[in-house]
Each structure stands twice: as structure tokens, then as C-alpha cells.
Motif scaffolding. Sequence first.
Motif, PDB file in Angstrom:
ATOM      1  N   ARG A 154       0.821  -1.212   0.000  1.00 18.22           N
ATOM      2  CA  ARG A 154       0.000   0.000   0.000  1.00 18.22           C
ATOM      3  C   ARG A 154       0.856   1.263   0.000  1.00 18.22           C
ATOM      4  N   LEU A 155       2.095   1.128   0.405  1.00 18.88           N
ATOM      5  CA  LEU A 155       3.033   2.239   0.354  1.00 18.88           C
ATOM      6  C   LEU A 155       4.198   1.798  -0.521  1.00 18.88           C
ATOM      7  N   PRO A 156       4.247   2.225  -1.773  1.00 16.91           N
ATOM      8  CA  PRO A 156       5.257   1.716  -2.703  1.00 16.91           C
ATOM      9  C   PRO A 156       6.679   2.056  -2.280  1.00 16.91           C
ATOM     10  N   VAL A 157       7.604   1.229  -2.729  1.00 13.56           N
ATOM     11  CA  VAL A 157       9.022   1.474  -2.477  1.00 13.56           C
ATOM     12  C   VAL A 157       9.484   2.659  -3.326  1.00 13.56           C
ATOM     13  N   GLY A 158      10.330   3.509  -2.732  1.00 11.31           N
ATOM     14  CA  GLY A 158      10.874   4.650  -3.454  1.00 11.31           C
ATOM     15  C   GLY A 158      10.074   5.922  -3.316  1.00 11.31           C
ATOM     16  N   VAL A 159       9.039   5.913  -2.476  1.00  7.86           N
ATOM     17  CA  VAL A 159       8.216   7.106  -2.275  1.00  7.86           C
ATOM     18  C   VAL A 159       8.788   7.939  -1.125  1.00  7.86           C
ATOM     19  N   ARG A 160       8.856   9.244  -1.332  1.00  5.01           N
ATOM     20  CA  ARG A 160       9.373  10.140  -0.291  1.00  5.01           C
ATOM     21  C   ARG A 160       8.289  10.354   0.760  1.00  5.01           C
ATOM     22  N   VAL A 161       8.628  10.143   2.016  1.00  3.54           N
ATOM     23  CA  VAL A 161       7.690  10.329   3.116  1.00  3.54           C
ATOM     24  C   VAL A 161       7.772  11.760   3.632  1.00  3.54           C
ATOM     25  N   PRO A 162       6.748  12.221   4.312  1.00  5.10           N
ATOM     26  CA  PRO A 162       6.761  13.616   4.780  1.00  5.10           C
ATOM     27  C   PRO A 162       7.840  13.870   5.825  1.00  5.10           C
ATOM     28  N   ALA A 163       8.221  15.114   5.927  1.00  3.26           N
ATOM     29  CA  ALA A 163       9.201  15.506   6.933  1.00  3.26           C
ATOM     30  C   ALA A 163       8.682  15.192   8.327  1.00  3.26           C
ATOM     31  N   GLU A 164       9.592  14.972   9.243  1.00  5.59           N
ATOM     32  CA  GLU A 164       9.217  14.562  10.594  1.00  5.59           C
ATOM     33  C   GLU A 164       8.305  15.590  11.267  1.00  5.59           C
ATOM     34  N   ARG A 165       8.619  16.883  11.086  1.00  2.00           N
ATOM     35  CA  ARG A 165       7.825  17.930  11.730  1.00  2.00           C
ATOM     36  C   ARG A 165       6.394  17.926  11.205  1.00  2.00           C
ATOM     37  N   HIS A 166       6.253  17.759   9.887  1.00  4.76           N
ATOM     38  CA  HIS A 166       4.916  17.787   9.297  1.00  4.76           C
ATOM     39  C   HIS A 166       4.084  16.580   9.716  1.00  4.76           C
ATOM     40  N   LEU A 167       4.694  15.397   9.735  1.00  7.15           N
ATOM     41  CA  LEU A 167       3.947  14.215  10.157  1.00  7.15           C
ATOM     42  C   LEU A 167       3.568  14.299  11.630  1.00  7.15           C
ATOM     43  N   ALA A 168       4.452  14.841  12.452  1.00  7.75           N
ATOM     44  CA  ALA A 168       4.137  15.003  13.874  1.00  7.75           C
ATOM     45  C   ALA A 168       2.919  15.896  14.057  1.00  7.75           C
ATOM     46  N   GLU A 169       2.848  16.969  13.286  1.00  6.96           N
ATOM     47  CA  GLU A 169       1.691  17.869  13.381  1.00  6.96           C
ATOM     48  C   GLU A 169       0.411  17.156  12.936  1.00  6.96           C
ATOM     49  N   ALA A 170       0.506  16.374  11.867  1.00 11.47           N
ATOM     50  CA  ALA A 170      -0.679  15.677  11.362  1.00 11.47           C
ATOM     51  C   ALA A 170      -1.175  14.612  12.337  1.00 11.47           C
ATOM     52  N   LEU A 171      -0.246  13.979  13.058  1.00 15.35           N
ATOM     53  CA  LEU A 171      -0.616  12.929  14.011  1.00 15.35           C
ATOM     54  C   LEU A 171      -0.930  13.464  15.399  1.00 15.35           C
ATOM     55  N   GLY A 172      -0.509  14.690  15.666  1.00 16.49           N
ATOM     56  CA  GLY A 172      -0.720  15.260  16.989  1.00 16.49           C
ATOM     57  C   GLY A 172       0.212  14.699  18.039  1.00 16.49           C
ATOM     58  N   VAL A 173       1.444  14.379  17.628  1.00 13.63           N
ATOM     59  CA  VAL A 173       2.442  13.862  18.568  1.00 13.63           C
ATOM     60  C   VAL A 173       3.686  14.741  18.482  1.00 13.63           C
ATOM     61  N   SER A 174       4.651  14.460  19.342  1.00 14.28           N
ATOM     62  CA  SER A 174       5.873  15.254  19.339  1.00 14.28           C
ATOM     63  C   SER A 174       6.753  14.899  18.143  1.00 14.28           C
ATOM     64  N   ARG A 175       7.571  15.847  17.733  1.00 16.91           N
ATOM     65  CA  ARG A 175       8.493  15.586  16.636  1.00 16.91           C
ATOM     66  C   ARG A 175       9.492  14.501  17.027  1.00 16.91           C
ATOM     67  N   THR A 176       9.870  14.466  18.303  1.00  9.72           N
ATOM     68  CA  THR A 176      10.809  13.449  18.778  1.00  9.72           C
ATOM     69  C   THR A 176      10.260  12.044  18.547  1.00  9.72           C
ATOM     70  N   THR A 177       8.952  11.878  18.745  1.00  2.77           N
ATOM     71  CA  THR A 177       8.327  10.575  18.542  1.00  2.77           C
ATOM     72  C   THR A 177       8.466  10.129  17.091  1.00  2.77           C
ATOM     73  N   VAL A 178       8.168  11.030  16.158  1.00  2.00           N
ATOM     74  CA  VAL A 178       8.271  10.685  14.744  1.00  2.00           C
ATOM     75  C   VAL A 178       9.734  10.458  14.354  1.00  2.00           C
ATOM     76  N   THR A 179      10.636  11.283  14.877  1.00  7.97           N
ATOM     77  CA  THR A 179      12.064  11.113  14.582  1.00  7.97           C
ATOM     78  C   THR A 179      12.552   9.743  15.023  1.00  7.97           C
ATOM     79  N   THR A 180      12.127   9.324  16.211  1.00  3.06           N
ATOM     80  CA  THR A 180      12.540   8.015  16.721  1.00  3.06           C
ATOM     81  C   THR A 180      11.967   6.891  15.864  1.00  3.06           C
ATOM     82  N   ALA A 181      10.717   7.044  15.423  1.00  8.26           N
ATOM     83  CA  ALA A 181      10.113   6.035  14.551  1.00  8.26           C
ATOM     84  C   ALA A 181      10.850   5.950  13.214  1.00  8.26           C
ATOM     85  N   TYR A 182      11.169   7.107  12.636  1.00 12.05           N
ATOM     86  CA  TYR A 182      11.928   7.116  11.387  1.00 12.05           C
ATOM     87  C   TYR A 182      13.304   6.480  11.564  1.00 12.05           C
ATOM     88  N   ASP A 183      13.954   6.776  12.688  1.00  7.14           N
ATOM     89  CA  ASP A 183      15.274   6.183  12.959  1.00  7.14           C
ATOM     90  C   ASP A 183      15.172   4.665  13.010  1.00  7.14           C
TER      91      ASP A 183
END
Length: 475
Positions: free
Chosen positions: A39-68
Motif C-alpha cells: 500500500r506504500l510503494p518502495v521509493g516514495v518520499r515520506v513527509p518531513a518529521e515535523r509535518h507528520l508530527a503535526e498531522a498525528l498530533g504527537v511530538s516531533r521526537t516521537t516521529v524522529t525516533t520512529a523514522y530512525d
Amino acid sequence: MDRYLSAPQLARLVRVPADARPYYRALAAQVRELILDGRLPVGVRVPAERHLAEALGVSRTTVTTAYDRLREQGYLESRQGSGSRTALPDPGALGTDNPWIAPDDDGLLPMHSAAPPATALLGEAIEEAGRGYHRYALGMGYHPAGLAPLREAIARRYGERGLPTRPEQIIVTSGAQQAVHLLMAALAGPGDPVLVESPTYPHALDAARMRGARLVPVGIPDDGWHIDLVTCALRQSSARLGYVIPDFQNPTGHLMSREDRVALVDAARRYDVTLLADESWAETALDEAETPPPLAAFDTDGRVVSMGSASKLWWGGLRVGWVRGSAALVRRLAVLRSAVDIATPVFEQLVVARLFERIEETRAERRRTMGASRDALAAALREALPRWSFRLPRGGGSLWVRLDAPAATAVAEAAAARGVRLAPGPWFGVDGTLEGHLRLPFTQPPQVVTEAVRRIAGGVPQQGYRPREPLTPTL
């Protein structure tokens, strides 16, 4: 053409409960499932950590850790100035979730490893070995090919199984894994095609990859080997080396018939292929039916090299394995290993030599204990997860379970959250396939495997596979 997802798009796809703990791990698991599910193809650019954090309503640190975490596991690739893109990891690279380096006291039931506990005879063998250990202190302590008593015991056992063997045809290694690595180093080079079964033992794939070899997988259907498929793969790939597990194959548990052994060796002779036969499970027959002789018993020109191990029959902590081949190959391997560890520890070799004297007692012990666990695991699966299917093996240490949907990674993630570490199918494949299978070992006691199934079943309904239309990203 730059393919990317906006933060609101990805936020709609990841359905992480607000009370998930830790949230970053659940978020990473959801993104990983989207990638594996297509459902999420390989090679697709994901949103920046700050933007996804805002969309999810969580801290940027949380998204950064998930991306890491996703980067460490190989599901994200990042480049300075161009963001992060979805990816698929090398199937042999397990990142920070690698179970072989996980602590053994983390509380998870170890259903990822088909390693039985030590035989009840180990203590007596240690005491007996200790009484004669001091005699070996008079020398240097280095025995590159192995101690004479152990080489003699291994050779004698091959003879009992129908394959006459001289001690000089044996080299003792630090486990079967070192045997695989030494043989790959000696016989495979960069770019060389190496035939492997699919599924197969993951560390053999690792050893071939480390040599830069090109893996040539040949599938093993649910009913066992189709030698015509193996022959076709040998002919078309021009492989000169093949790795096979004819005795209670890991992970399927299949036992190659005498007729198929004859046909496989004939094919190897026809196409000038050396076969590495991993016999780590050969002594673990759980039923009384007669088993065929070793694969090398059907060899007439030295093209079958056998490997064995003390781990499955006696105990993995001994770290004693061996190779049976020509005397010339044994000398070559002894020279090659001198750059690694020179020799296997003396004391452990003495212990295994003692255990060989009582091998039939240990085989009877494994039939009793592992047989009970096999039957308990099968019964628990049939009751709790009746839509999963498997063939009951006559030996070995695991069930190769076919799921009702290609969701092995998701099931493993859900099981970990419920205290069970699993081995999903892709670990045993070459190219990320086998998502529809799990390897479930029966090397733990019956009560452990039964409890593991109960926990797994409790997580399956929440994590079950739900096929959806592939996501079309914004262009």
C-alpha cells in the motif's frame, strides 16, 4: 518524477491507537506493514518529521525516533537534502531487531530459535571429560583439524549411518555455522552462482552473501523437493556450488527420500556441481521409521561435502561442528581457519567425544521430549488457529506453518507485543518472499509452545491481513 506522500495522507494510513506504548514503535510498525503490504510503494518520499508530527498530533521526537527505527531496519533510506524514501531491506539484514544479538532475559518466549536445551547427559559427559582434560595440557593446545578421539568418533558414526569414513576426512569446527562459512570461503567467490533452497537456513544465505556470491533459489513445495526443478536451476544458472539440507530440512522439516538423493547427486555430477549437505538435524528423527543414508553415501567422485553439528542433538553452547570431505579439502579448510580461530576449544571437543559414546540414549531422549512438544504445538495450532496449515514432520525441530494470508511480519510484530519472539517467513528466503509462512519450533517444553500459541492467537485478530488497493501517491 518525484513521488511523495503528504503528511495528512500518511497520517490517514497509519492507524496507531492513541494509548499505544511506546507510540514510536507502533508507528514504525504501521509504516513497515504498509510497505510490505504494497500500500506504500518502495521509493516514495515520506513527509518531513515535523509535518507528520503535526498531522498525528504527537511530538516531533516521537516521529524522529520512529523514522530512525525504520532506517535501522532498512525500510527508509535518507539522503542529505532529498529527504527519506521507503525501501525494502536486504532479507538477511535484521537491523536492531536481529534476534541473535537480543538479550536472553528480555521476557519474550524464544520461538524464533529452533535450539533445544541441553541433553540430560551433558553433566556426566562434562565430568568424564574433566578427568582426562589435564593430559592435553602437555601440548600446545592447538588442534586445527580437531582432537583425534572426536574425529574418530565422528568418522565411526558416519560409518554406522552407511557412509564409511576415515578420521582424516573430518575437520572439527566451531559449530556448523563456521563450517558453512569456511566452505563458502573456500569454494565460492564474488559473482559465483550458488544454488540454495527456498526456504533455507538464514545464516547460510548470510555466508554466501558475505562472499559476494549470486544466490540462485529453488523452491521447496509443501510436499518436499521436486528434483526436476533443482536440475533445471542447476542447468540454467551454471552454478558450481549448491547448499542443501536433505535431513529434516530447516525450516520445513522435510526428509529427502533415497530416490531423490540418488537423483540429486546424479544431477550434480552431470552439471559438475559440488553439494554442501547440511546434516545439523540428521540425528533428530522423532518417529521410528528408517531414515536414508547420508547424501554423500550416493556420491562416487567426492562432490558431496557433509556438515554436522552437536548443537541440535546435545547442546548449542558446546559450539562444536564438523565437515566431512576429502582429506585434501580438510587440509585446505584447516589452513583457512588458521586466520580465524586456529582450532576448536579442547575441552568442548572432549565433552562431545564422550557424548558420541551415548548417542542412542540422547536420540531416545530427543524423541521423547521434542516429540511431545511437536504434538503439543500441532494440537494448539489446530485448536487456536485452525485456518493455518502445516505438515507434521517426522523429525527436526520446527513446523513450517502456512498462514491464511501473507502477513508473517505483521503477525511477528503483534506476537512480540504479546511476549513472543517469532521467525517470519522472509528470514528464510532470498528476496523478501515467504510472507505467508512462519517457522514455529518445537524445541521448547510443551507448556511453553502451548502458551506461545495462545499469545500469538490473541494478537492475530487485531493484526490480521486486510488487502487493500495500493496507494497512489501524489506526483
